[in-house]
Design an enzyme around this catalytic site. Sequence first.
Site, PDB file in Angstrom:
ATOM      1  N   THR A 133      46.792  50.984  41.167  1.00  0.00           N
ATOM      2  CA  THR A 133      46.289  51.911  42.363  1.00  0.00           C
ATOM      3  C   THR A 133      47.279  51.827  43.618  1.00  0.00           C
ATOM      4  O   THR A 133      47.249  52.784  44.019  1.00  0.00           O
ATOM      5  CB  THR A 133      44.951  51.166  42.659  1.00  0.00           C
ATOM      6  OG1 THR A 133      44.032  50.952  41.745  1.00  0.00           O
ATOM      7  CG2 THR A 133      44.359  51.951  43.878  1.00  0.00           C
ATOM      8  N   TYR A 188      34.779  58.260  37.632  1.00  0.00           N
ATOM      9  CA  TYR A 188      34.399  59.482  37.797  1.00  0.00           C
ATOM     10  C   TYR A 188      33.387  60.005  36.969  1.00  0.00           C
ATOM     11  O   TYR A 188      32.239  60.149  37.227  1.00  0.00           O
ATOM     12  CB  TYR A 188      35.465  60.576  37.953  1.00  0.00           C
ATOM     13  CG  TYR A 188      35.053  61.975  38.293  1.00  0.00           C
ATOM     14  CD1 TYR A 188      34.592  62.099  39.779  1.00  0.00           C
ATOM     15  CD2 TYR A 188      34.698  62.955  37.560  1.00  0.00           C
ATOM     16  CE1 TYR A 188      33.806  63.475  40.110  1.00  0.00           C
ATOM     17  CE2 TYR A 188      34.038  64.122  37.907  1.00  0.00           C
ATOM     18  CZ  TYR A 188      33.710  64.454  39.206  1.00  0.00           C
ATOM     19  OH  TYR A 188      33.354  65.685  39.707  1.00  0.00           O
ATOM     20  N   TYR A 230      40.327  45.671  34.498  1.00  0.00           N
ATOM     21  CA  TYR A 230      40.224  46.016  36.071  1.00  0.00           C
ATOM     22  C   TYR A 230      38.946  46.465  36.257  1.00  0.00           C
ATOM     23  O   TYR A 230      38.647  47.478  36.250  1.00  0.00           O
ATOM     24  CB  TYR A 230      41.588  47.050  36.427  1.00  0.00           C
ATOM     25  CG  TYR A 230      41.582  47.149  37.659  1.00  0.00           C
ATOM     26  CD1 TYR A 230      40.982  46.577  38.732  1.00  0.00           C
ATOM     27  CD2 TYR A 230      42.564  48.334  38.208  1.00  0.00           C
ATOM     28  CE1 TYR A 230      41.254  46.785  40.060  1.00  0.00           C
ATOM     29  CE2 TYR A 230      42.712  48.274  39.368  1.00  0.00           C
ATOM     30  CZ  TYR A 230      42.136  47.785  40.223  1.00  0.00           C
ATOM     31  OH  TYR A 230      42.483  47.967  41.726  1.00  0.00           O
ATOM     32  N   ARG A 245      36.204  52.027  43.655  1.00  0.00           N
ATOM     33  CA  ARG A 245      36.943  53.332  43.189  1.00  0.00           C
ATOM     34  C   ARG A 245      36.363  53.916  41.959  1.00  0.00           C
ATOM     35  O   ARG A 245      36.641  55.190  41.506  1.00  0.00           O
ATOM     36  CB  ARG A 245      38.346  52.672  42.986  1.00  0.00           C
ATOM     37  CG  ARG A 245      39.087  52.292  44.183  1.00  0.00           C
ATOM     38  CD  ARG A 245      40.677  52.198  43.917  1.00  0.00           C
ATOM     39  NE  ARG A 245      41.154  51.671  45.119  1.00  0.00           N
ATOM     40  CZ  ARG A 245      41.899  52.493  45.891  1.00  0.00           C
ATOM     41  NH1 ARG A 245      41.977  53.888  45.674  1.00  0.00           N
ATOM     42  NH2 ARG A 245      42.618  52.378  46.771  1.00  0.00           N
ATOM     43  N   LYS A 281      41.031  41.623  36.124  1.00  0.00           N
ATOM     44  CA  LYS A 281      41.268  41.799  37.534  1.00  0.00           C
ATOM     45  C   LYS A 281      40.180  42.101  38.399  1.00  0.00           C
ATOM     46  O   LYS A 281      39.395  42.985  38.105  1.00  0.00           O
ATOM     47  CB  LYS A 281      42.187  43.037  37.733  1.00  0.00           C
ATOM     48  CG  LYS A 281      42.623  42.874  39.448  1.00  0.00           C
ATOM     49  CD  LYS A 281      43.519  44.162  39.622  1.00  0.00           C
ATOM     50  CE  LYS A 281      43.692  44.241  41.138  1.00  0.00           C
ATOM     51  NZ  LYS A 281      44.522  45.458  41.471  1.00  0.00           N
ATOM     52  N   ILE A 298      46.227  39.658  41.506  1.00  0.00           N
ATOM     53  CA  ILE A 298      46.936  40.670  41.693  1.00  0.00           C
ATOM     54  C   ILE A 298      46.956  41.443  43.236  1.00  0.00           C
ATOM     55  O   ILE A 298      46.004  41.827  43.487  1.00  0.00           O
ATOM     56  CB  ILE A 298      46.643  41.670  40.490  1.00  0.00           C
ATOM     57  CG1 ILE A 298      46.804  41.189  39.055  1.00  0.00           C
ATOM     58  CG2 ILE A 298      47.524  42.851  40.572  1.00  0.00           C
ATOM     59  CD1 ILE A 298      46.140  41.936  37.819  1.00  0.00           C
TER      60      ILE A 298
END
Length: 301
Positions: A46, A116, A141, A146, A169, A214
């Site tokens: 990202t 999305y 992740y 997001r 993560k 991370i």
Amino acid sequence: MSKLQGSFTAMITPMKSNGDVDYDGFGRNVSFQLESGIDGLLPLGTSGETPTLTEDEEEKIIDIALPLIKDFNKKTGRDVKVVIGAGSNCTRDAVRYVDRAANKGADYALVVTPYYNKPSDEGIFRHFEAVSKVGIPIIVYNIQGRTGKNISVPLLERIADLPNIAGVKEASGNINQMMEVIEKVASKHPDFSVLSGDDGLTLPLLAAGGDGVISVVTNMIPSLMTELVHDCLEEKFAEARKIHYRLQPFFRAAFCDGNPSCIKYAMNLKGMSAGSLRLPLVEPKDSAKEQIKAAIATCNL
């Protein structure tokens, strides 16, 4: 599959004023990270503005990072890990990106929850089932902010039972969920790593039994964050707390008006290779810039 532990930098992609990728600057940043004692590097996450990069640009970034890291490891006897971002909301593309990471010689691929399109839990499971078949170790992740979807602990338990799933993560922002992951997933899979996706939660997660971070702020301060993580892994929590509270203002400032906008601004202030951003990302607003400047001064960075 050995357990992944330590401090890993989610690398920014430096840009020139015209918006082109600054490949020389990226190489300098990789070298700075290696010389600063980082445990691993993550290009194309990202923080690297990867959604705005072309596949050719991604290839060039990988082809700069990997030789530098492999050569450093050979010369020093260290084992700095390479994690390549390989996520997509299209499972076919995610499989292709994971395959690219494997073919390039990365140690791990980081695969984000499909974003999305908001798949069901079964769709998310099948997405990770598909990428797990490539053969390279996968870091899941989880970042609902997001992607619009949280990977619940029961779902992560299913995913962790797949082959080649090496860890998560965890950027849910929910420390209770993170502890439940350690309790119910990591306890069942001894080589499963639980890594913080939030710089400010690194200390509490490691105190609860996590394995590392991370990190975004390590783009600028890799040595300090690596020291914090290693102190925690060695159960030297008094020392780790001193670093944590010293850095608290910078943790807040680094995300006060978006990532990687804020960390790039901070790096530019320090004369590092960061440069501009690609739309739709823009520079931090003036009040955020002042907060970043104040945090750098307060934290003596």
